[in-house]
Write a protein that holds these residues in place. Structure first.
Motif, PDB file in Angstrom:
ATOM      1  N   UNK A 177      28.917 -28.023 -39.759  1.00  0.00           N
ATOM      2  CA  UNK A 177      29.734 -28.253 -38.558  1.00  0.00           C
ATOM      3  C   UNK A 177      30.652 -29.453 -38.753  1.00  0.00           C
ATOM      4  N   UNK A 178      30.132 -30.517 -39.357  1.00  0.00           N
ATOM      5  CA  UNK A 178      30.946 -31.706 -39.642  1.00  0.00           C
ATOM      6  C   UNK A 178      32.107 -31.369 -40.552  1.00  0.00           C
ATOM      7  N   UNK A 179      31.855 -30.569 -41.576  1.00  0.00           N
ATOM      8  CA  UNK A 179      32.906 -30.213 -42.517  1.00  0.00           C
ATOM      9  C   UNK A 179      34.054 -29.491 -41.817  1.00  0.00           C
ATOM     10  N   UNK A 180      33.720 -28.615 -40.891  1.00  0.00           N
ATOM     11  CA  UNK A 180      34.755 -27.847 -40.215  1.00  0.00           C
ATOM     12  C   UNK A 180      35.425 -28.637 -39.091  1.00  0.00           C
ATOM     13  N   UNK A 181      34.631 -29.304 -38.260  1.00  0.00           N
ATOM     14  CA  UNK A 181      35.171 -29.975 -37.075  1.00  0.00           C
ATOM     15  C   UNK A 181      35.818 -31.314 -37.404  1.00  0.00           C
ATOM     16  N   UNK A 182      35.215 -32.067 -38.308  1.00  0.00           N
ATOM     17  CA  UNK A 182      35.716 -33.413 -38.590  1.00  0.00           C
ATOM     18  C   UNK A 182      36.651 -33.468 -39.792  1.00  0.00           C
ATOM     19  N   UNK A 183      36.336 -32.665 -40.810  1.00  0.00           N
ATOM     20  CA  UNK A 183      37.108 -32.762 -42.054  1.00  0.00           C
ATOM     21  C   UNK A 183      38.096 -31.615 -42.237  1.00  0.00           C
ATOM     22  N   UNK A 184      38.077 -30.636 -41.362  1.00  0.00           N
ATOM     23  CA  UNK A 184      39.082 -29.590 -41.385  1.00  0.00           C
ATOM     24  C   UNK A 184      38.850 -28.446 -42.343  1.00  0.00           C
ATOM     25  N   UNK A 185      37.605 -28.261 -42.809  1.00  0.00           N
ATOM     26  CA  UNK A 185      37.326 -27.137 -43.704  1.00  0.00           C
ATOM     27  C   UNK A 185      37.572 -25.816 -42.976  1.00  0.00           C
ATOM     28  N   UNK A 186      38.222 -24.889 -43.646  1.00  0.00           N
ATOM     29  CA  UNK A 186      38.467 -23.576 -43.040  1.00  0.00           C
ATOM     30  C   UNK A 186      37.155 -22.822 -42.807  1.00  0.00           C
ATOM     31  N   UNK A 187      36.308 -22.837 -43.846  1.00  0.00           N
ATOM     32  CA  UNK A 187      35.042 -22.117 -43.781  1.00  0.00           C
ATOM     33  C   UNK A 187      34.022 -22.888 -44.607  1.00  0.00           C
ATOM     34  N   UNK A 188      33.071 -23.521 -43.956  1.00  0.00           N
ATOM     35  CA  UNK A 188      32.011 -24.265 -44.654  1.00  0.00           C
ATOM     36  C   UNK A 188      30.773 -23.380 -44.756  1.00  0.00           C
ATOM     37  N   UNK A 228      42.748 -34.956 -47.681  1.00  0.00           N
ATOM     38  CA  UNK A 228      43.832 -34.037 -47.317  1.00  0.00           C
ATOM     39  C   UNK A 228      43.656 -32.655 -47.946  1.00  0.00           C
ATOM     40  N   UNK A 229      42.793 -32.560 -48.988  1.00  0.00           N
ATOM     41  CA  UNK A 229      42.662 -31.291 -49.702  1.00  0.00           C
ATOM     42  C   UNK A 229      41.631 -30.349 -49.088  1.00  0.00           C
ATOM     43  N   UNK A 230      40.736 -30.869 -48.285  1.00  0.00           N
ATOM     44  CA  UNK A 230      39.652 -30.030 -47.765  1.00  0.00           C
ATOM     45  C   UNK A 230      40.171 -28.798 -47.020  1.00  0.00           C
ATOM     46  N   UNK A 231      41.221 -28.918 -46.191  1.00  0.00           N
ATOM     47  CA  UNK A 231      41.685 -27.735 -45.444  1.00  0.00           C
ATOM     48  C   UNK A 231      42.326 -26.641 -46.299  1.00  0.00           C
ATOM     49  N   UNK A 232      42.657 -26.917 -47.555  1.00  0.00           N
ATOM     50  CA  UNK A 232      43.336 -25.881 -48.346  1.00  0.00           C
ATOM     51  C   UNK A 232      42.375 -24.843 -48.912  1.00  0.00           C
ATOM     52  N   UNK A 233      41.079 -25.179 -48.970  1.00  0.00           N
ATOM     53  CA  UNK A 233      40.131 -24.261 -49.609  1.00  0.00           C
ATOM     54  C   UNK A 233      39.806 -23.087 -48.700  1.00  0.00           C
ATOM     55  N   UNK A 234      39.773 -21.904 -49.285  1.00  0.00           N
ATOM     56  CA  UNK A 234      39.380 -20.722 -48.530  1.00  0.00           C
ATOM     57  C   UNK A 234      37.921 -20.813 -48.102  1.00  0.00           C
ATOM     58  N   UNK A 235      37.103 -21.432 -48.932  1.00  0.00           N
ATOM     59  CA  UNK A 235      35.695 -21.673 -48.580  1.00  0.00           C
ATOM     60  C   UNK A 235      35.259 -22.981 -49.218  1.00  0.00           C
ATOM     61  N   UNK A 236      34.515 -23.744 -48.458  1.00  0.00           N
ATOM     62  CA  UNK A 236      33.946 -25.002 -48.956  1.00  0.00           C
ATOM     63  C   UNK A 236      32.440 -24.761 -49.040  1.00  0.00           C
ATOM     64  N   UNK A 237      31.956 -24.515 -50.270  1.00  0.00           N
ATOM     65  CA  UNK A 237      30.539 -24.281 -50.483  1.00  0.00           C
ATOM     66  C   UNK A 237      29.824 -25.629 -50.597  1.00  0.00           C
ATOM     67  N   UNK A 291      44.279 -16.227 -56.085  1.00  0.00           N
ATOM     68  CA  UNK A 291      43.908 -15.361 -54.965  1.00  0.00           C
ATOM     69  C   UNK A 291      43.006 -16.082 -53.982  1.00  0.00           C
ATOM     70  N   UNK A 292      42.063 -16.833 -54.508  1.00  0.00           N
ATOM     71  CA  UNK A 292      41.159 -17.600 -53.670  1.00  0.00           C
ATOM     72  C   UNK A 292      40.860 -18.932 -54.333  1.00  0.00           C
ATOM     73  N   UNK A 293      40.921 -20.012 -53.577  1.00  0.00           N
ATOM     74  CA  UNK A 293      40.630 -21.346 -54.104  1.00  0.00           C
ATOM     75  C   UNK A 293      39.500 -21.939 -53.271  1.00  0.00           C
ATOM     76  N   UNK A 294      38.415 -22.283 -53.931  1.00  0.00           N
ATOM     77  CA  UNK A 294      37.223 -22.775 -53.237  1.00  0.00           C
ATOM     78  C   UNK A 294      36.734 -24.070 -53.870  1.00  0.00           C
ATOM     79  N   UNK A 295      35.871 -24.753 -53.145  1.00  0.00           N
ATOM     80  CA  UNK A 295      35.256 -25.987 -53.642  1.00  0.00           C
ATOM     81  C   UNK A 295      33.749 -25.820 -53.554  1.00  0.00           C
ATOM     82  N   UNK A 296      33.048 -26.194 -54.625  1.00  0.00           N
ATOM     83  CA  UNK A 296      31.587 -26.157 -54.616  1.00  0.00           C
ATOM     84  C   UNK A 296      31.098 -27.597 -54.713  1.00  0.00           C
ATOM     85  N   UNK A 297      30.643 -28.109 -53.589  1.00  0.00           N
ATOM     86  CA  UNK A 297      30.221 -29.506 -53.516  1.00  0.00           C
ATOM     87  C   UNK A 297      28.721 -29.598 -53.766  1.00  0.00           C
ATOM     88  N   UNK A 298      28.359 -29.985 -54.980  1.00  0.00           N
ATOM     89  CA  UNK A 298      26.949 -30.143 -55.348  1.00  0.00           C
ATOM     90  C   UNK A 298      26.453 -31.521 -54.913  1.00  0.00           C
TER      91      UNK A 298
END
Length: 366
Positions: free
Chosen positions: A154-165, A136-145, A109-116
């Protein structure tokens, strides 16, 4: 309060805090989730290093399961992975790239990444290193924590393509980190696993002050320090401290040192879990400086910033006890009001509850 959620974490380690800061971060966060009525399954790769050093093999705040190879794990937990409200993969998970690809094909239902380790992760990706996450995987996550906030989002979204950082800083379990009432036996201490990029700062802000103040007592706790380090005679070494002993360790210091990795200094807005733990124990913190620090614990009010050994020597020899106690108390108030596991759990649940109900998958190549 949000509705009750079913969450699956696949992280580096929950069972062992030996040589990593991930375990205590997950523990505080998941305990907070449990307190709010959420259900959590944590999946941990069963590797010899952590298996031989487990200090929480059977948590009472979530389900913990170990796995070997990825495919059997997914087969075993397929139904839970698909029906969970969110599956959250953490940084530094072994074979993380392959794992993420397989989870994406499973269509949870939801796939997210938690970057510690956000600054480290992005530095690796910029060098073309895809140890546990592919660019290439960063844009697939519903949220990048992200463990880092501020400009990094801002870098995660603008440069790396995160949907929601989303910033999801580390936190502290306030039920385990509090002043124990023990008298101080060290003037300055440090808790952390050896890291080559942190060692020059540790040399500058602890070892050199120890040499200049031979009558004072210092301590460094943590594993993996090379045998060739020249420890001054008044610096006590402790190889490893289990989380159960952290509160006592911090309480017995007049001041504790916070040292930040170079990638995290460059990124800014990247607090260490040790920063919050020490503050929760009512110990005054001396720290190196990075952008965003003042937004969390203002210098001079809730902690002390040091650039070189002279700054540390001045703090240890000139700062009045009343001022030290006031600074420590201010930090503790800030941490308990906004940086506990309960606070982070609420932030995480709020974001997850707002994820799209029907995710439009963008398939990634296997």
């Amino acid at each position: 309060m949000t509705r009750s959620l079913d969450i699956v974490f696949i992280g580096l380690s929950l069972s062992s805090s030996w040589g990593n800061g991930h375990a205590t971060t997950y523990r505080a966060l998941i305990k907070g989730l449990r307190q709010d009525g959420h259900r959590v399954l944590f999946l941990e790769r069963d590797v010899p290093w952590y298996a031989s050093q487990r200090d929480l093999a059977s948590p009472d705040f979530c389900d913990l399961a170990y796995y070997g190879d990825i495919d059997p794990m997914i087969d075993l937990h397929r139904d839970r992975l698909r029906r969970a409200d969110a599956v959250i993969v953490g940084s530094y998970v072994p074979e993380g790239v392959a794992l993420i690809d397989k989870l994406d094909k499973l269509e949870p239902k939801g796939l997210c990444f938690y970057d510690i380790d956000t600054p480290v992760t992005l530095a690796k990706l910029d060098r073309g290193e895809e140890e546990y996450l592919a660019l290439r995987q960063i844009p697939i996550f519903d949220a990048y924590f992200s463990f880092s906030g501020g400009e990094v989002l801002t870098r995660l979204e603008k440069r790396y393509g995160a949907r929601k950082a989303v910033a999801l800083y580390c936190s502290v379990d306030e039920t385990r980190y509090a002043n124990t009432g023990e008298p101080a036996c060290w003037d300055l201490g440090y808790l952390g696993t050896y890291s080559p990029d942190r060692q020059p700062t540790l040399d500058r802000l602890l070892l050199e002050p120890a040499r200049r103040l031979p009558s004072m007592r210092f301590v460094v706790a943590g594993p993996q320090y090379p045998a060739e380090i020249d420890w001054p005679a008044n610096v006590e070494r402790i190889e490893h401290l289990a989380p159960a002993d952290h509160a006592s360790f911090y309480t017995r210091q007049r001041f504790t040192l916070n040292v930040t990795r170079s990638d995290m200094i460059a990124a800014g807005w990247s607090p260490s879990v040790r920063l919050f733990e020490a503050a929760a124990c009512g110990t005054a913190v001396v720290s190196d400086f990075w952008r965003g620090l003042d937004e969390l614990l203002p210098a001079g009010e809730a902690l002390l910033v040091a650039q070189g050994p002279a700054d540390v020597v001045a703090v240890l020899t000139e700062l009045a006890d009343a001022d030290r106690i006031a600074i420590a108390a201010a930090a503790r108030r800030r941490v308990l009001s906004g940086h506990t596991g309960a606070a982070r759990a609420a932030e995480l649940a709020q974001t997850l509850s707002k994820l799209p109900a029907n995710r439009a998958y963008e398939r990634i190549s296997a």
